[in-house]
Design an enzyme around this catalytic site. Structure first.
Site, PDB file in Angstrom:
ATOM      1  CG  ASN A 188      -1.816   1.172   1.339  1.00  6.47           C
ATOM      2  OD1 ASN A 188      -2.417   1.576   0.334  1.00  6.47           O
ATOM      3  ND2 ASN A 188      -1.950   1.769   2.520  1.00  6.47           N
ATOM      4  CG  HIS A 233      -0.813   6.242   4.679  1.00  6.89           C
ATOM      5  ND1 HIS A 233      -2.192   6.249   4.648  1.00  6.89           N
ATOM      6  CD2 HIS A 233      -0.437   7.101   5.646  1.00  6.89           C
ATOM      7  CE1 HIS A 233      -2.633   7.074   5.588  1.00  6.89           C
ATOM      8  NE2 HIS A 233      -1.594   7.603   6.201  1.00  6.89           N
ATOM      9  CD  GLU A 284      -3.605 -10.128   9.834  1.00  3.42           C
ATOM     10  OE1 GLU A 284      -2.479  -9.586   9.978  1.00  3.42           O
ATOM     11  OE2 GLU A 284      -3.758 -11.278   9.381  1.00  3.42           O
TER      12      GLU A 284
HETATM   13  C1  GAR Z   1      -2.765   8.913  -2.691  1.00  4.55           C
HETATM   14  O1  GAR Z   1      -2.324  10.124  -2.132  1.00  4.55           O
HETATM   15  C2  GAR Z   1      -2.560   7.762  -1.731  1.00  4.55           C
HETATM   16  O2  GAR Z   1      -1.374   7.888  -0.985  1.00  4.55           O
HETATM   17  C3  GAR Z   1      -3.771   7.907  -0.853  1.00  4.55           C
HETATM   18  O3  GAR Z   1      -4.810   8.198  -1.741  1.00  4.55           O
HETATM   19  C4  GAR Z   1      -4.292   8.914  -2.851  1.00  4.55           C
HETATM   20  C5  GAR Z   1      -4.724   8.217  -4.110  1.00  4.55           C
HETATM   21  O4  GAR Z   1      -4.370   8.980  -5.232  1.00  4.55           O
HETATM   22  N1  GAR Z   1      -4.023   6.718  -0.102  1.00  4.55           N
HETATM   23  C6  GAR Z   1      -4.473   6.710   1.142  1.00  4.55           C
HETATM   24  O5  GAR Z   1      -4.745   7.709   1.763  1.00  4.55           O
HETATM   25  C7  GAR Z   1      -4.621   5.326   1.753  1.00  4.55           C
HETATM   26  N2  GAR Z   1      -4.845   5.395   3.147  1.00  4.55           N
HETATM   27  P1  GAR Z   1      -4.329   8.330  -6.667  1.00  4.55           P
HETATM   28  O6  GAR Z   1      -5.690   7.654  -6.893  1.00  4.55           O
HETATM   29  O7  GAR Z   1      -4.124   9.482  -7.598  1.00  4.55           O
HETATM   30  O8  GAR Z   1      -3.192   7.339  -6.703  1.00  4.55           O
END
Ligand code: GAR
Length: 203
Positions: free
Chosen positions: A108, A110, A143
């Site tokens: 993932n 973040h 998890e």
């Molecule tokens: C990104 O900034 C990613 O790090 C975040 O959502 C965005 C998706 O952008 N993810 C989270 O916050 C997960 N907890 P994208 O669709 O343009 O890749």
């Protein structure tokens, strides 16, 4: 060739960065075998279809529970013989069933320096907390939410006149750099998990 699945819910800019890194050779030894979105109109899903990838919308409303949804996803992944699952803005918490079916094979991205600011709106959390440095993290999924072993992090300064948007943009540039980098290491068998630590192996 390792077979990647991308799971997304929205814009899909990280997915595009991965797609481009495969096209230009920054990621070797991998192909995108499946893209799944839980949102029908996700821009990332549209991009995947334009590129002729196997791109599927899976509607959470068609399932009675999160576990039923995840069972369906795991069946899809197994059917496509996926080696590595890349969550790329997939805004669902995945169940323990999914984690154990693909243990150490789900990653993932973040938008904070974990363990700071897990969960939603990480950039806003960082701004409101008043930290001077934040960033992004690529990690294995376990998890607990935003918790598994960390593969790569990048630091980004928080500037005095930052808004959530300007800070998010600065972090996003780093996301697009480190996510492909982390995938390239994994698909080329360069990382080893030792307890909570991820060791990058030399040649
Ligand atoms: C990104 O900034 C990613 O790090 C975040 O959502 C965005 C998706 O952008 N993810 C989270 O916050 C997960 N907890 P994208 O669709 O343009 O890749």
């Amino acid at each position: 060739m390792k077979r990647l699945a991308i799971l997304l819910s929205g814009r899909g800019s990280n997915f595009r960065a991965i797609y481009e890194a495969i096209s230009n050779g920054d990621i070797s030894n991998a192909e995108i075998a499946l893209v799944i979105s839980d949102k029908k109109e996700a821009k990332g899903l549209i991009f995947a279809k334009e590129k002729g990838l196997d791109a599927r919308f899976v509607n959470p409303k068609d399932f009675e529970s999160r576990e039923e949804f995840d069972k369906y996803i795991v069946d899809l992944l197994r059917g496509k013989e996926i080696d590595l699952v890349c969550l790329a803005g997939f805004m669902r918490v995945i169940t323990p069933y999914f984690v154990s079916a693909y243990r150490n094979r789900i990653i993932n991205i973040h938008p904070s320096l974990l363990p700071s600011f897990p969960g939603l709106n990480a950039q806003k959390q960082a701004l409101e907390y008043g930290v001077k440095i934040t960033g992004c993290t690529v990690h294995f999924v376990d998890e607990k939410v935003d918790h598994g072993p960390i593969i790569i992090q990048a630091a980004v300064p928080v500037l005095e006149n930052d808004t959530v948007e300007t800070l998010s943009d600065r972090i996003l540039k780093e996301e697009h750099r480190i996510y492909p980098q982390a995938i390239n290491l994994i698909v080329n068998d360069k990382v080893e998990i030792v307890g909570r630590r991820v060791i990058v192996k030399e040649n």
